[in-house]
Enzyme design. Structure first.
Site, PDB file in Angstrom:
ATOM      1  N   LYS A  40       0.832  -1.209   0.000  1.00  0.00           N
ATOM      2  CA  LYS A  40       0.000   0.000   0.000  1.00  0.00           C
ATOM      3  C   LYS A  40       0.864   1.257   0.000  1.00  0.00           C
ATOM      4  O   LYS A  40       0.486   2.272  -0.583  1.00  0.00           O
ATOM      5  CB  LYS A  40      -0.951   0.013   1.206  1.00  0.00           C
ATOM      6  CG  LYS A  40      -1.948  -1.129   1.178  1.00  0.00           C
ATOM      7  CD  LYS A  40      -3.367  -0.673   0.953  1.00  0.00           C
ATOM      8  CE  LYS A  40      -4.145  -1.805   0.323  1.00  0.00           C
ATOM      9  NZ  LYS A  40      -5.536  -1.874   0.600  1.00  0.00           N
ATOM     10  N   LYS A  47      -3.102 -10.392  -6.407  1.00  0.00           N
ATOM     11  CA  LYS A  47      -4.419 -10.635  -5.815  1.00  0.00           C
ATOM     12  C   LYS A  47      -5.483  -9.736  -6.449  1.00  0.00           C
ATOM     13  O   LYS A  47      -5.209  -8.591  -6.762  1.00  0.00           O
ATOM     14  CB  LYS A  47      -4.273 -10.388  -4.306  1.00  0.00           C
ATOM     15  CG  LYS A  47      -5.497  -9.931  -3.576  1.00  0.00           C
ATOM     16  CD  LYS A  47      -5.200  -9.618  -2.129  1.00  0.00           C
ATOM     17  CE  LYS A  47      -5.621  -8.197  -1.803  1.00  0.00           C
ATOM     18  NZ  LYS A  47      -6.780  -7.995  -0.981  1.00  0.00           N
ATOM     19  N   LYS A 104     -10.165  -4.676  -4.802  1.00  0.00           N
ATOM     20  CA  LYS A 104     -11.214  -3.733  -5.190  1.00  0.00           C
ATOM     21  C   LYS A 104     -10.694  -2.326  -5.426  1.00  0.00           C
ATOM     22  O   LYS A 104     -11.417  -1.483  -5.933  1.00  0.00           O
ATOM     23  CB  LYS A 104     -12.350  -3.751  -4.175  1.00  0.00           C
ATOM     24  CG  LYS A 104     -11.989  -3.455  -2.731  1.00  0.00           C
ATOM     25  CD  LYS A 104     -13.277  -3.474  -1.910  1.00  0.00           C
ATOM     26  CE  LYS A 104     -13.171  -4.082  -0.535  1.00  0.00           C
ATOM     27  NZ  LYS A 104     -12.387  -3.348   0.427  1.00  0.00           N
TER      28      LYS A 104
END
Ligand code: ATP
Ligand code: LTN
Length: 336
Positions: free
Chosen positions: A117, A199, A202
């Site tokens: 992130k 992965k 969203k």
């Protein structure tokens, strides 16, 4: 007299960011539904976690209600389960601060989600992003949780939660239940349709994921465009054929077919037919949720009722744990 057996407790959370995906469904939401009869379950829409990334306030409010409606539409019964917004139970933040003081910088630096992130949001690497796993540990420990249904990507965070809980217990006695993870047998890591070594997420571009609310034609189109390879074999080999392996996992998770059975049925028929079969299975799983979603999301009064009751029931449990924690660590007692 019949003895009431205490059910084991489950806690899990999903962030109200973007559109919930097929990965969230197979990795988490579907298991929430399977567990609701046997366990005492809390499912939280973790809006405090969402704050680690900049949010538009009006959008965040809508996304929380949308996520809640999807929970209910997927079949979660608000009587049996406590469904609530994390920010409406402030004890999460209170416990997170205390646990921050029992977590080492080195532990947080090793977290792969933080590294991913931080790379994705290089302009906003805030302290909340760094201590995110501590808030997650607080979520879980606050409710004396036995079992945490999550996808594979959250395994490292759960390990940290166990370590921090054990560290606290070693100092103050058995204050927290130490939880175990509960991972799906197939589909614990649904991969991106465009980059099948990553992965499905969203917060990535639209064409990389299937949203739970995607209409059938969109689902079929996205799956037809999913990246495969030139081998033209439907055989489970994640190393050599990650795209095909991902589609096989999705089909297996939704239909119950084994990988061998999928190979027997679709190998040699060409990827077009195989992809259509995956689309049929995905549409069959998601269509009933979409139908219920439209009704539930329109009923604002019902959603408010579920929320209010969820927050009250969750607060009761959280309050009991915090009384114990406050006493153990030496905060002075007081009455509100
Ligand atoms: P984001 O991409 O915005 O970080 P996310 O898609 O990872 O979000 P979360 O709300 O963080 O979604 O995750 C909710 C639950 O869904 C967690 O239990 C997580 O493990 C599970 N999950 C998320 N993505 C996948 C996936 N691709 N495969 C299986 N499980 C997943
Ligand atoms: N960190 C998780 C979401 C999450 C969670 C939790 C999952 C927050 N608190 C407690 C299980 C239990 C994520 O990013 N997927």
């Amino acid at each position: 007299m019949e003895q009431q057996i205490q059910k084991k407790r489950i806690f899990s959370g999903i962030q109200p960011t973007g559109n919930l995906t097929l990965g969230n469904y197979i990795g988490a939401l579907r298991n929430f539904n399977l567990l609701q009869d046997e366990y005492d379950c809390l499912y939280s829409i973790v809006d405090m976690h969402a704050m680690t990334v900049r949010q538009n306030p009006a959008e965040l409010r809508k996304a929380c209600l949308r996520t809640m409606s999807i929970f209910l539409a997927s079949g979660l019964d608000p009587q049996k389960n406590i469904i609530y917004f994390q920010s409406q139970v402030p004890q999460h933040a209170e416990l997170a601060w205390i646990l921050n003081c029992f977590t080492y910088m080195g532990e947080l630096q090793r977290m792969t989600q933080f590294k991913d992130k931080a790379a994705k949001h290089a302009d906003n690497i805030n302290a909340g992003l760094f201590t995110y796993p501590v808030l997650m540990a607080a979520d879980i420990l606050l409710y004396q949780t036995d079992l945490v249904p999550i996808g594979e990507d959250q395994r490292q965070h759960l390990e940290l939660c166990r370590d921090v809980g054990q560290r606290f217990n070693a100092v103050y006695g058995d204050v927290f239940t130490i939880p175990e993870g509960y991972f799906p047998k197939v589909g614990a890591r649904v991969m991106s349709l465009q980059e099948p070594t990553r992965k499905m997420s969203k917060s990535d571009p639209e064409d990389t994921y299937i949203a739970i609310l995607d209409k059938p034609e969109i689902i079929r189109k996205k799956l037809r465009r999913a990246v495969t390879d030139c081998e033209n074999r439907v055989v489970y080999d994640p190393e050599k054929q990650p795209g095909v392996a991902n589609l096989m996992s999705i089909l297996s998770a939704l239909s119950g077919m084994s990988m061998d059975a999928i190979t027997a049925e679709y190998d040699g028929k060409g990827y077009g037919i195989f992809k259509d079969a995956v689309a049929d299975a995905v549409i069959a799983a998601l269509e009933p949720i979409q139908k219920r979603y439209d009704e539930i999301s329109a009923d604002k009064a019902y959603l408010q009722e579920v929320l209010q009751s969820g927050a009250e029931r969750a607060s009761n449990i959280a309050h009991r744990t915090m009384l114990k924690v406050r006493k153990k660590i030496g905060y002075a007692p007081f009455k509100l």
